[in-house]
Scaffold this active site. Structure first.
Site, PDB file in Angstrom:
ATOM      1  N   MET A 141       0.837  -1.196   0.000  1.00 20.33           N
ATOM      2  CA  MET A 141       0.000   0.000   0.000  1.00 20.33           C
ATOM      3  C   MET A 141       0.877   1.254   0.000  1.00 20.33           C
ATOM      4  O   MET A 141       1.903   1.309   0.650  1.00 20.33           O
ATOM      5  CB  MET A 141      -0.893   0.018   1.246  1.00 20.33           C
ATOM      6  CG  MET A 141      -1.978  -1.019   1.210  1.00 20.33           C
ATOM      7  SD  MET A 141      -3.308  -0.642   0.057  1.00 20.33           S
ATOM      8  CE  MET A 141      -4.278   0.538   1.015  1.00 20.33           C
ATOM      9  N   CYS A 142       0.422   2.240  -0.721  1.00 25.17           N
ATOM     10  CA  CYS A 142       1.167   3.476  -0.855  1.00 25.17           C
ATOM     11  C   CYS A 142       0.480   4.535   0.000  1.00 25.17           C
ATOM     12  O   CYS A 142      -0.506   4.260   0.666  1.00 25.17           O
ATOM     13  CB  CYS A 142       1.158   3.902  -2.308  1.00 25.17           C
ATOM     14  SG  CYS A 142       1.615   2.548  -3.413  1.00 25.17           S
ATOM     15  N   GLN A 143       1.009   5.733  -0.030  1.00 32.01           N
ATOM     16  CA  GLN A 143       0.329   6.828   0.650  1.00 32.01           C
ATOM     17  C   GLN A 143       0.146   8.001  -0.301  1.00 32.01           C
ATOM     18  O   GLN A 143       0.992   8.254  -1.162  1.00 32.01           O
ATOM     19  CB  GLN A 143       1.112   7.264   1.885  1.00 32.01           C
ATOM     20  CG  GLN A 143       1.167   6.170   2.948  1.00 32.01           C
ATOM     21  CD  GLN A 143       1.081   6.712   4.370  1.00 32.01           C
ATOM     22  OE1 GLN A 143       0.814   7.891   4.607  1.00 32.01           O
ATOM     23  NE2 GLN A 143       1.292   5.825   5.327  1.00 32.01           N
ATOM     24  N   ASN A 192      -3.627   4.734  -4.499  1.00 35.58           N
ATOM     25  CA  ASN A 192      -3.185   3.875  -3.401  1.00 35.58           C
ATOM     26  C   ASN A 192      -4.140   2.697  -3.376  1.00 35.58           C
ATOM     27  O   ASN A 192      -5.360   2.885  -3.364  1.00 35.58           O
ATOM     28  CB  ASN A 192      -3.193   4.723  -2.113  1.00 35.58           C
ATOM     29  CG  ASN A 192      -3.511   3.962  -0.839  1.00 35.58           C
ATOM     30  OD1 ASN A 192      -4.131   2.901  -0.837  1.00 35.58           O
ATOM     31  ND2 ASN A 192      -3.114   4.527   0.276  1.00 35.58           N
TER      32      ASN A 192
END
Lengths: 256, 256
Positions: free
Chosen positions: A1-3, A108
């Site tokens: 997961m990204c932000q 995301n």
């Protein structure tokens, strides 16, 4: 997961404070070290910075922390690779042109088996689910509205339909902007704060740093900051509802 | 009139030395102070920096002079506005996506009354003759070859036809790259040098600086530098012929 980090304002504002906390999540206070990127609108133009180094170690991130680029719409992203290798062409945000405006997009989440039929003018350069989703959005907007940009209510209706279609493949928290509005969709996790008069002193969660916004703003300034996880410890952040698309203009959400 | 700088190499090489001299023309040794820009390919990805400040005063130009980004294809531009106001969206190079690759374009010259029918997927965001020419090139390439990129000989034939068509409206010195080749067209002024073993010590025309390339290269490295006016005083630069389009791959011009 990204932000994800987005900013939408009524007057051009620098993102130095919020970006400083956010960039620390790119390898220092968090594990998002597979690249990062940020895009600033200035009028119709875009400054676009991407780097496949973690944001906490990047010389370009260092520049941005100290060079107050003023913008009314900013989208930033720090990446933890889930699909696509660590490479510059896979760093968000992505940029395409549609209707004579640049569009900036970051995502995301993780889309499973999302391979839409891209038969139009938008093709991915890298190999992420995210860039495929962006090309699909651009292609479908052009297919629906032709060569003329629609007005905001019509655009919003179609965007809601399209993001729900994409979100049926997995997690699709995303931000999108053409420099006039910032669209943010939440599948699982997104929150925002509107900063306006009387401005508070805000304290970063990720670094021992605070800023008294009243010293650097005027009573008319309004800034919306939208982010995956709250950046400050002493402001009240509002959570998005899952499935919700919000449109920000002039530093605040526009009622549907 | 603006100035152009291109670099095409067989191995990723930094442009710090050549850019240092070139950037001085952006307001210090010359009058090109209406913005500048540079784009570096890294694999299929692009780092794109534009600034509407003169290159000699820009903090981002300062970063690039000290941060050795390694690339096989680079295009840079410093601007003296002839058409379109001084604004970020009018800074070269411009970037668009076609056939799943980014294309980077910069132009030096002035096209009179060039308003092609842009009825396809590429529309200018700013208001320069240059961006109209780029959109026209992208539109026509897509119209000729459809959704599949052609091979290089076929692409070259069509590009020659299109650039001559555009050049009939005025001066059209330009550089174009998709990250695999660098195309350079000369209307009036363009020259190049190929640096290879045994590498010389080169002295910048615009600054009291020299570099011994043999210390920073291997015997297999080859670098073509293409520019409006020679950057060094002790290398032999080859002038383009007016009307000539050259294609550079792996650091050298490809015979027609």
């Amino acid at each position: 997961m990204c932000q994800l980090l987005g900013m939408n304002c009524n007057v051009p504002t620098d993102i130095v404070f919020s970006f400083t906390g956010f960039a620390h999540r790119g390898g220092r206070t968090d594990t998002h070290h597979d690249g990062w990127g940020i895009a600033f609108f200035e009028g119709r133009g875009v400054r676009h910075f991407v780097d496949h180094q973690g944001a906490s170690a990047s010389p370009i991130a260092e520049l941005i922390k100290h060079y107050p680029i003023k913008s009314t719409n900013v989208i930033a992203h720090i990446r933890k690779a889930t699909q696509g290798q660590v490479a510059l062409e896979n760093c968000h945000p992505f940029v395409r042109e549609l209707w004579g405006r640049y569009w900036v997009f970051a995502h995301n989440g993780d889309l499973k088996d999302f391979f839409p039929d891209l038969n139009g003018a938008f093709h991915p350069v890298g190999n992420t689910d995210s860039e495929r989703a962006f090309c699909f959005l651009m292609q479908e907007l052009r297919a629906r509205f032709g060569d003329q940009a629609p007005d905001l209510p019509a655009l919003r209706v179609v965007l809601i339909e399209l993001v729900h279609q994409i979100a049926s493949y997995g997690t699709f928290n995303m931000m999108l902007s053409d420099g006039t509005a910032l669209f943010a969709h939440c599948s699982t996790k997104l929150c925002y704060v509107v900063r306006q008069y009387p401005f508070p002193t805000a304290c970063l969660s990720d670094e021992d740093l605070s800023v008294d916004f009243s010293e650097v703003t005027t009573p008319n300034d309004r800034v919306a900051v939208i982010v995956t996880e709250p950046l400050t410890t002493n402001e009240r952040w509002t959570d998005f509802q899952p499935g919700e698309l919000k449109v920000f203009i002039d530093g605040m959400p526009v009622p549907a």
